[in-house]
Enzyme design. Sequence first.
Site, PDB file in Angstrom:
ATOM      1  N   ASP A 101       0.844  -1.192   0.000  1.00  0.00           N
ATOM      2  CA  ASP A 101       0.000   0.000   0.000  1.00  0.00           C
ATOM      3  C   ASP A 101       0.886   1.250   0.000  1.00  0.00           C
ATOM      4  OD1 ASP A 101      -3.009   0.873   0.431  1.00  0.00           O
ATOM      5  OD2 ASP A 101      -1.885   1.984   1.946  1.00  0.00           O
ATOM      6  N   TYR A 230      -2.121  11.232   2.010  1.00  0.00           N
ATOM      7  CA  TYR A 230      -3.053  11.430   0.902  1.00  0.00           C
ATOM      8  C   TYR A 230      -3.155  12.903   0.527  1.00  0.00           C
ATOM      9  CZ  TYR A 230      -4.582   6.623   1.745  1.00  0.00           C
ATOM     10  OH  TYR A 230      -4.629   5.260   1.883  1.00  0.00           O
ATOM     11  N   HIS A 295      -7.024  -6.751  -0.322  1.00  0.00           N
ATOM     12  CA  HIS A 295      -6.007  -5.706  -0.283  1.00  0.00           C
ATOM     13  C   HIS A 295      -4.951  -5.938   0.795  1.00  0.00           C
ATOM     14  CE1 HIS A 295      -4.239  -1.770  -0.858  1.00  0.00           C
ATOM     15  NE2 HIS A 295      -4.376  -1.509   0.424  1.00  0.00           N
TER      16      HIS A 295
END
Length: 316
Positions: A101, A230, A295
Amino acid sequence: MEEIQHRTVDINGIKMHIAEKGQGPVVLLLHGFPELWYSWRHQILALARHGYRAVAPDLRGYGDSDAPSSIHSYSILLSVGDIIGLIDYLGVEQVFLVGHDWGAGIAWGVALFRPERVKAMVNLSVPFSPRDPSMKPIERYRAFFGDDLYICRFQEPGEMEAEIASAGVERALKKFFTSFGPGPLIIPKGTWLGDSNTPISLPSWLSEEDVKYFASRFEQKGFTGPLNYYRMINRDWELVAPWAGAEVKVPTRFIVGSKDSVYSSPGLKEYVHGATFKKFVPLLEEVVVIDGAGHFINQERPEDISTHIYEFIKKF
């Protein structure tokens, strides 16, 4: 996890917590969102048994590492600087690098900017993404998926933090761990975390005890640091402009779950199995798709991932 040793070290202007075990060549394990060193608990033990020194930091903003307050403290350049500083601290010239990730994104950055420090690399879930000069990433995400895509929803400082605080950290973590795939993660404002009286069933690979460990650290530091990664996406796009078109020249294995939300993104399957990925990662040796996995693949399929890491790095 009493067998795993813990310490805090001074790296790149922050205090960084690391978990480690074993003796031998160093394998650095970089976690993603919303995770910790603990996401690699299975791989740390497995790699140590195979004769490696497995080291998993809490990335800046996470767990027992420092969490600077400024959004700009979470740039890709500073994150890569943290890992180079950690490699220096460990006293080695090269490491094996494993990322998942956001940790994969940082690992790609380390391999792009400082390839001489990486012997070989295994990245999970997030492939290398060459810089598209035509559009900033957040605008591209909005155009493809709308404003409620999780990456877009994370952009406004304080907004997601308030929703998480209202629902509770444990509930938010359970929701994140059970929502990444297949298909894009869409987070409608004010409704995604749902009614706190409605239980969220955990997958078999994640226990209530695991969630409580994660929650204990996020309750301590909050989510602002992790979300700031982010919020730096567009700025990172600007910062990496000097490396536009550059290739990642490190021996690499890429692993993804068939039910990962990233893998199901439009065009992603064609990209990772096509010529463009290989062009930008010319030493890519293999793309592994683990059928039925989602994920959080290093936690969901720990034995498979530990074996894939070991079988790849033992060749170098």
